[in-house]
Design an enzyme around this catalytic site. Sequence first.
Site, PDB file in Angstrom:
ATOM      1  CG  HIS A 182      -1.942   1.234   1.275  1.00 12.42           C
ATOM      2  ND1 HIS A 182      -3.055   1.014   0.346  1.00 12.42           N
ATOM      3  CD2 HIS A 182      -2.150   2.095   1.960  1.00 12.42           C
ATOM      4  CE1 HIS A 182      -3.697   2.371   0.553  1.00 12.42           C
ATOM      5  NE2 HIS A 182      -3.105   3.021   1.491  1.00 12.42           N
TER       6      HIS A 182
ATOM      7  CG  ASN B  15      28.397 -26.050  -7.909  1.00  9.33           C
ATOM      8  OD1 ASN B  15      28.500 -26.642  -8.910  1.00  9.33           O
ATOM      9  ND2 ASN B  15      28.737 -26.611  -6.747  1.00  9.33           N
TER      10      ASN B  15
ATOM     11  CD  GLU C  40      -2.994  -1.669  -2.137  1.00 10.96           C
ATOM     12  OE1 GLU C  40      -2.603  -1.026  -1.041  1.00 10.96           O
ATOM     13  OE2 GLU C  40      -3.633  -0.949  -2.963  1.00 10.96           O
TER      14      GLU C  40
END
Length: 669
Positions: free
Chosen positions: A46, A404, A68
């Site tokens: 917000h 990795n 939202e």
Amino acid sequence: MESNQYLDIFIDESKENLQVVNDQLLNLEKDSTNLSIVDEIFRAAHTLKGMAATMGYEDLSDLTHKMENVLDGIRQEELSVTTDVMDVLLDSVEYLEDMITDISEGGSGAKKVEDIVSKLKTIESGEAVAEASSEENVNEPTNNSFSIDQFERTVLQQAQSDGQSIYQIRVALTEDCLLKVARVYMVFEVLEQNGEVIKSVPTVDELENEAFDQEFELILVSSEPAQDLQAKILKVSEVSQVDVEPFSLDSKEVEEDVEDEVAATVHTPESSSDTKEEPDESKKAVGNKTIRVNIDRLDALMNLFEEMVIDRGRLEQISDELDHNDLKGTVERISRISGDLQNIILTMRMVPIDQVFNRFPRMVRQLTRDLGKKIDMQIEGAETELDRTVIDEIGDPLVHLIRNAVDHGIETPDQRLETGKNEEGKLLLKAFHSGNHVFVQIKDDGKGINQDKVLAKAIENGVITQEQSTSLTSKQINELILESGFSTAQEVSDISGRGVGLDVVKSTIESLGGSIEIESELGQGTTFTIQLPLTLSIISVMLVVIENETYAIPLSSIIETAVIKKSEIMKAHNKEVIDFRGNIVPLVDLKEVFEVPSDHELEDEFYSVVVVRKGDQMAGLVVDSFIGQQEIVLKGLGNYLSNIFAISGATILGNGEVALIVDSNALIK
């Protein structure tokens, strides 16, 4: 409204709020019933939406507004937290990151957000996300299967700059194909002979387990024409159709992390005692005593202080020469004050390593889904601080090591269960201070390093000889995987096989004045430990003399200084060595290495030696004499002198003389 004056604040605070959204979304996925997490995400989103609207960034504001709505649905318990919902929300975060990055680089922040907004609307209406995705795939079949991260994008961009083509290839097998895995292997073998496979959908593990219908797709880098590739693949039996299309990077979203400013925070001594009793007041107090300082200003301040350090050295030298008590006392006081000032300036440049760490949980989440693995990633010591210059450089090596560990280290759930392990692998990313260094560890509980395979591959690649292999320690065998061009990959992989090995990680870390060590136990896991300096600007060195020239050797690599008799020098493999505390240490004559001119030939009875170490390896650097320890300012040599062997930089001494800084790592073979 003149918004330019607020732009830096907007970018900085947007990144902070977006990081909160990112971190808490990952927490929500682990604990979907904890609605307080949703509240925190909602507040940050917000705030971001309001700032974006105020600054006039409509796409940014619109996308955040749709996020939202979904978050509000979750908060009102009208929507469930599913994997598909989390995928769309995290994709939205990536879109927002790209827009903020674009704004920080001077762009408008505009971006095509229709697709992701459509998915968010679909979730908000309660429909399944998969349905929306399938509809989109009908309209836009190209590239939707692939999600390209920053590392893969870099590899593909490099391939493009080298003149190679990038293809998206779709392969369909016949309906009556019985040995699908064999056909997949044959297709990959053809492609590897004509280019390099970067990614596949489904993943390689899923293909090997026949977890697909009759089709699979992949991205290939190749210099071959598309029609030639298509013809070669069609020669594989039981392949019914092959589509080869150019792959575009323009529309792909990537994870980036651009930091332009740091916050310099001043804490009062009494604030720590108030924190536990009155958390709200403490936060308010700290907020009022925090200012944002552009990194360029801190760089300028550091440069001025570096000049002051040089003059301080000159003052100390003049004071010793004149031997005046009042002058000595004043110089000592200036030295103490400048030392305190140095600590303050260095502290101001320090930033938490979580600026690097916070990108990894989302990356690991995506990798585990691509590879069909289950991994619990833990982060410790994210508050550990490093100099900004080190922070900027350490991100890419960590990305490679984590990838990795996820790809090669940790096994699939089935493999782990077969060996008596929990099906969920553990990956720990840890940072901590020790002395004047910061250590970063990447630890997994996977299959570890198979040293027999490593030795065989090292001999095959010519990294070592058969004779040398018999005298290597366990640790030295592990570290062979860091050598240039070394790879033990036996199969095509989404993550590996790009021609970018761990040697790149090693060279980057060593260029920062750091080192990397590997500990591994077969079947139990592997730990990579990276040692980094706190700062790259001011370092402690031992000043030495060679003929009439002064050189500086960093204290961080020195074990001991010694004076040895000529009779103590022995010969081994036609090289001079000494016995140093039970270890055979080769001697390196810096006069020969740096070709220092000498007016006379002198056979000294005694040799001055600086014993240096790099991991388990040591060397004795032969010099004419020692001057002593000193703090110096590290200066680069510029572009024209960037590749001088065994020299990492230079410094200006108190008497105005330039001293070269020896790179002892380059001298240890």
